[in-house]
Enzyme design. Structure first.
Site, PDB file in Angstrom:
ATOM      1  N   ARG A 295      33.280  12.062  58.265  1.00 23.80           N
ATOM      2  CA  ARG A 295      34.664  12.293  58.674  1.00 23.80           C
ATOM      3  C   ARG A 295      35.641  12.258  57.489  1.00 23.80           C
ATOM      4  O   ARG A 295      36.527  13.095  57.388  1.00 23.80           O
ATOM      5  CB  ARG A 295      35.051  11.194  59.671  1.00 23.80           C
ATOM      6  CG  ARG A 295      36.393  11.386  60.332  1.00 23.80           C
ATOM      7  CD  ARG A 295      36.813  10.109  61.069  1.00 23.80           C
ATOM      8  NE  ARG A 295      35.745   9.483  61.794  1.00 23.80           N
ATOM      9  CZ  ARG A 295      35.504   9.676  63.108  1.00 23.80           C
ATOM     10  NH1 ARG A 295      36.267  10.473  63.798  1.00 23.80           N
ATOM     11  NH2 ARG A 295      34.505   9.053  63.691  1.00 23.80           N
ATOM     12  N   ARG A 332      36.560  15.147  71.894  1.00 24.77           N
ATOM     13  CA  ARG A 332      36.932  13.787  71.486  1.00 24.77           C
ATOM     14  C   ARG A 332      37.984  13.125  72.405  1.00 24.77           C
ATOM     15  O   ARG A 332      37.848  11.954  72.733  1.00 24.77           O
ATOM     16  CB  ARG A 332      37.380  13.769  70.023  1.00 24.77           C
ATOM     17  CG  ARG A 332      36.277  14.235  69.067  1.00 24.77           C
ATOM     18  CD  ARG A 332      36.606  14.012  67.602  1.00 24.77           C
ATOM     19  NE  ARG A 332      36.535  12.609  67.242  1.00 24.77           N
ATOM     20  CZ  ARG A 332      37.570  11.817  67.109  1.00 24.77           C
ATOM     21  NH1 ARG A 332      38.790  12.286  67.272  1.00 24.77           N
ATOM     22  NH2 ARG A 332      37.403  10.560  66.812  1.00 24.77           N
ATOM     23  N   CYS A 363      37.230  24.210  83.348  1.00 24.95           N
ATOM     24  CA  CYS A 363      37.296  23.820  84.758  1.00 24.95           C
ATOM     25  C   CYS A 363      36.930  22.355  84.909  1.00 24.95           C
ATOM     26  O   CYS A 363      35.831  22.014  85.362  1.00 24.95           O
ATOM     27  CB  CYS A 363      36.373  24.696  85.580  1.00 24.95           C
ATOM     28  SG  CYS A 363      36.952  26.369  85.569  1.00 24.95           S
ATOM     29  N   GLU A 364      37.814  21.512  84.489  1.00 22.92           N
ATOM     30  CA  GLU A 364      37.560  20.079  84.465  1.00 22.92           C
ATOM     31  C   GLU A 364      38.928  19.394  84.352  1.00 22.92           C
ATOM     32  O   GLU A 364      39.678  19.677  83.408  1.00 22.92           O
ATOM     33  CB  GLU A 364      36.703  19.787  83.224  1.00 22.92           C
ATOM     34  CG  GLU A 364      36.205  18.398  83.083  1.00 22.92           C
ATOM     35  CD  GLU A 364      34.938  18.132  83.894  1.00 22.92           C
ATOM     36  OE1 GLU A 364      34.226  19.097  84.253  1.00 22.92           O
ATOM     37  OE2 GLU A 364      34.701  16.972  84.189  1.00 22.92           O
ATOM     38  N   TYR A 392      33.651  16.380  63.793  1.00 22.82           N
ATOM     39  CA  TYR A 392      33.177  16.098  65.156  1.00 22.82           C
ATOM     40  C   TYR A 392      33.921  16.882  66.236  1.00 22.82           C
ATOM     41  O   TYR A 392      34.056  16.419  67.361  1.00 22.82           O
ATOM     42  CB  TYR A 392      33.226  14.585  65.451  1.00 22.82           C
ATOM     43  CG  TYR A 392      32.428  13.780  64.449  1.00 22.82           C
ATOM     44  CD1 TYR A 392      31.038  13.843  64.438  1.00 22.82           C
ATOM     45  CD2 TYR A 392      33.052  12.989  63.484  1.00 22.82           C
ATOM     46  CE1 TYR A 392      30.295  13.132  63.504  1.00 22.82           C
ATOM     47  CE2 TYR A 392      32.314  12.270  62.549  1.00 22.82           C
ATOM     48  CZ  TYR A 392      30.947  12.347  62.572  1.00 22.82           C
ATOM     49  OH  TYR A 392      30.218  11.648  61.643  1.00 22.82           O
TER      50      TYR A 392
HETATM   51  N1  LLP Z   1      25.591   7.794  58.555  1.00 24.05           N
HETATM   52  C1  LLP Z   1      25.021   7.728  59.772  1.00 24.05           C
HETATM   53  C2  LLP Z   1      23.670   7.206  59.876  1.00 24.05           C
HETATM   54  C3  LLP Z   1      25.729   8.166  60.894  1.00 24.05           C
HETATM   55  O1  LLP Z   1      25.154   8.104  62.088  1.00 24.05           O
HETATM   56  C4  LLP Z   1      27.040   8.672  60.751  1.00 24.05           C
HETATM   57  C5  LLP Z   1      27.807   9.128  61.911  1.00 24.05           C
HETATM   58  C6  LLP Z   1      27.586   8.733  59.460  1.00 24.05           C
HETATM   59  C7  LLP Z   1      26.839   8.283  58.377  1.00 24.05           C
HETATM   60  C8  LLP Z   1      28.959   9.298  59.183  1.00 24.05           C
HETATM   61  O2  LLP Z   1      29.982   8.626  59.830  1.00 24.05           O
HETATM   62  P1  LLP Z   1      31.501   9.056  59.512  1.00 24.05           P
HETATM   63  O3  LLP Z   1      31.731   8.757  58.061  1.00 24.05           O
HETATM   64  O4  LLP Z   1      31.616  10.505  59.788  1.00 24.05           O
HETATM   65  O5  LLP Z   1      32.326   8.239  60.408  1.00 24.05           O
HETATM   66  N2  LLP Z   1      31.493  11.673  67.290  1.00 24.05           N
HETATM   67  C9  LLP Z   1      32.178  10.482  66.827  1.00 24.05           C
HETATM   68  C10 LLP Z   1      31.580   9.982  65.532  1.00 24.05           C
HETATM   69  C11 LLP Z   1      30.092   9.782  65.613  1.00 24.05           C
HETATM   70  C12 LLP Z   1      29.500   9.378  64.289  1.00 24.05           C
HETATM   71  C13 LLP Z   1      28.021   9.519  64.307  1.00 24.05           C
HETATM   72  N3  LLP Z   1      27.392   9.049  63.122  1.00 24.05           N
HETATM   73  C14 LLP Z   1      33.667  10.817  66.691  1.00 24.05           C
HETATM   74  O6  LLP Z   1      34.052  11.956  66.917  1.00 24.05           O
HETATM   75  O7  LLP Z   1      34.464   9.941  66.411  1.00 24.05           O
END
Ligand code: LLP
Length: 431
Positions: A295, A332, A363-364, A392
C-alpha cells in the site's frame, strides 16, 4: 495542515481554468479518451516512494536491505515491468503473480512466495524458478514442500511466525493474532518445532524469519514487539537468522481526518532497524533486512475517476450521487467501512455547497462508496475523483453484474500508457 494535496499523486494539480490535471492531462480528456471508471497511476509518486524507502533504509539500517513490493496491492504485466525497472523485488502469492514477475524481468533472487494454502503447482513453480525463498506458513505447507523437493539441493525457505499480537487496524486486516490463519504460532510450540525441523532437514535451507502483523498500521511499536517475539523463538531454537523480514503493512491516510495519524515512513523503518540492532548486538553480524510494503508504495499514486450518472433526492432530504463504478472496482468501503475523500474534476477547488452520499452502480444496497461528502454543485456527466485509489482496489476487483473491470493508465514523463485495457468479458470468458 490538513490538505487534500497530501492525499493526491505528486503530479496532480489544478489548471488555470480550474480543471483537475495530472501531469499535463485534464481528467476530462482522459475520461473521454479511455472511458470511465478509469484508474490512473502517477509514475513520479511510485518512484519517489521507492526512493524514500531506500533513503530511509540507508540512513537507519547499517546492514544490507531489500525492498520487495507486495504485488497483491496492485499488479499487472506492464506494472511489473515498471517495478523491474525500479530494481526492487516482489512478494507474490500465486502462479500468475510469479509468471508476471518473471516475464517482466524481476530477478527471481528478489521474489518470495507467500500463502497459507499454496498449491503443489505454485510450490513447484517457485522451486523451478529458483526464487529467493518460499515462505512456509504452516505444517501442511512444510510437508507438501518436503514431498515435492526431490532434487538434490536444499530449497531456500523462510518461516513465517505468528507473534500473537493484536494490532490497531480493522479486524479483517489483522494477521498476527493468535487466531489468525497465517503463520506458525509461538505459544503452543509450533514455531519452535518447525524451526528445529527445518534446521535438521537437508531438503531445506532455512534462510530467514518472517512475520506480517497486518495492514494499515501506524504504530511502529507493534513492529518492535513482533520482531522481539519472533527473534526470541529463533534464539530459543538455537538459530540466528541471517535474513529478517517484518513484513509490510505501514499505513497511509485515506481522508483528511487520517492525515495526523501518518507519522511518516521513517518512524517505521527507524523502529524496525533499532529493534533488529538490539537483537543482534551480541553477534558479529547484522542480518539482511527485507521489507514488504504494498500500500505505501502505490496507494497515493493512484486515483479513480467515475462519471456521475445522476442525482437522486430522498424523502429525508439526502442526495444520492450515482457513479458508474462502485463495489466492483472498490470493495474496501463495503468490506472494511473504508472512508475516502472525493473531488469534482470539473471544479476541484470549488466551495462545497451540498452534502452527497456517493453510491455505486451495482445491484447491492451496500454499494456505497462514500457515506457523505460535501461538494460544489454536481451535475450528471461530471467526473468524480477518488484519491488514494492505488492499492487493493483493482487487485480485489470483481465482475459483479458482469461489469468489466476498468481501464488503468500509467502517466510518466508526460506520456500516457495503458496498464490494463478495459476488460472485454466476452473475449476473456468465452472466445
Ligand atoms: N506482506 C504480506 C505477507 C502481506 O500479506 C501483505 C498484505 C503485505 C506484505 C503488504 O501489506 P501492505 O503494506 O500493503 O499493507 N485488502 C486490505 C489489505 C490486505 C493486505 C493483505 N496482505 C485493504 O484493502 O486494506
Amino acid at each position: 495542515m490538513k490538505n487534500i494535496y497530501s492525499l493526491l499523486p505528486d503530479s496532480a494539480s489544478v489548471s488555470e481554468n480550474g480543471d483537475f490535471i495530472i501531469s499535463r492531462f485534464t481528467i476530462k480528456e482522459l475520461a473521454e479518451k479511455y472511458g470511465t471508471p478509469l484508474y490512473i497511476y502517477d509514475a513520479v509518486t511510485v518512484q519517489r516512494n521507492i526512493q524514500i524507502l531506500r533513503n530511509c533504509l540507508s540512513r537507519y539500517y547499517p546492514g544490507d536491505s531489500t525492498i520487495t513490493y507486495a504485488a497483491k496491492a496492485y499488479f499487472s504485466y506492464p506494472f511489473a515491468q515498471h517495478i523491474a525497472k525500479m530494481g526492487i523485488g516482489v512478494d507474490i502469492v500465486s502462479e500468475n503473480e510469479l509468471l508476471f514477475a518473471l516475464k517482466a524481468g524481476i530477478s527471481p533472487h528478489k521474489i518470495h512466495l507467500h500463502g497459507n494454502n499454496k498449491t503443489d503447482s505454485e510450490l513447484d513453480g517457485a522451486i523451478q524458478s529458483n526464487i529467493h525463498a518460499i515462505v512456509l506458513d504452516n505444517f501442511d505447507d512444510l510437508n507438501r514442500l518436503t514431498h515435492l523437493s526431490t532434487r538434490n539441493y536444499s530449497v531456500p525457505v523462510w518461516i513465517r511466525i505468528n507473534p500473537e499480537i493484536d494490532v490497531n487496524t480493522h479486524p479483517y486486516r489483522q494477521t498476527g493474532h493468535a487466531l489468525s490463519k497465517f503463520g506458525f504460532t509461538i505459544s503452543d510450540g509450533q514455531a519452535e518445532n518447525a524451526i528445529r525441523e527445518l534446521l535438521s532437514n537437508p531438503k531445506f535451507q532455512l534462510r530467514g524469519i518472517h512475520t506480517h502483523i497486518g495492514s494499515q498500521i501506524f504504530d511502529p511499536h507493534t513492529y518492535s514487539e513482533a520482531i522481539h517475539k519472533m527473534l526470541a523463538v529463533a534464539k530459543k531454537s538455537q538459530w540466528l537468522p541471517v535474513e529478517v523480514c517484518p513484513g509490510g503493512g505501514w499505513g497511509v491516510p485515506y481522508h483528511l481526518e487520517e492525515i495526523d495519524l501518518d507519522t511518516g515512513i521513517e518512524h517505521w523503518i527507524k523502529e524496525i532497524s533499532k529493534t533488529i540492532q538490539e537483537e543482534y548486538q551480541d553477534t558479529s553480524f547484522i542480518p539482511h533486512l527485507f521489507l514488504e510494503p504494498g500500500r505505501w508504495i502505490v496507494a497515493r499514486a493512484g486515483i479513480a475517476v467515475y462519471r456521475v450518472g445522476g442525482i437522486k433526492s430522498l424523502p429525508n432530504g439526502e442526495k444520492l450521487l450515482a457513479i458508474d463504478g462502485g463495489m466492483g472496482d472498490n470493495i474496501r468501503p463495503s468490506l472494511y467501512q473504508a472512508k475516502y475523500e472525493a473531488l469534482l474534476a470539473e471544479n476541484p477547488l470549488g466551495k462545497p455547497v451540498t452534502r452527497y452520499k456517493v453510491v455505486g452502480r451495482y445491484c447491492e444496497s451496500g454499494d456505497t462508496l462514500l457515506e457523505e461528502i460535501d461538494l460544489p454543485e454536481v451535475q450528471a456527466g461530471n467526473h468524480l475523483i477518488i484519491p488514494v485509489a492505488g492499492a487493493y482496489h483493482l487487485s480485489m476487483a470483481s465482475n459483479y453484474n458482469l461489469v468489466p473491470r476498468p481501464a488503468v493508465l500509467w502517466i510518466e514523463n508526460g506520456e500516457v500508457t495503458v496498464l490494463q485495457k478495459r476488460e472485454n468479458l466476452w473475449d476473456s470468458w468465452w472466445c
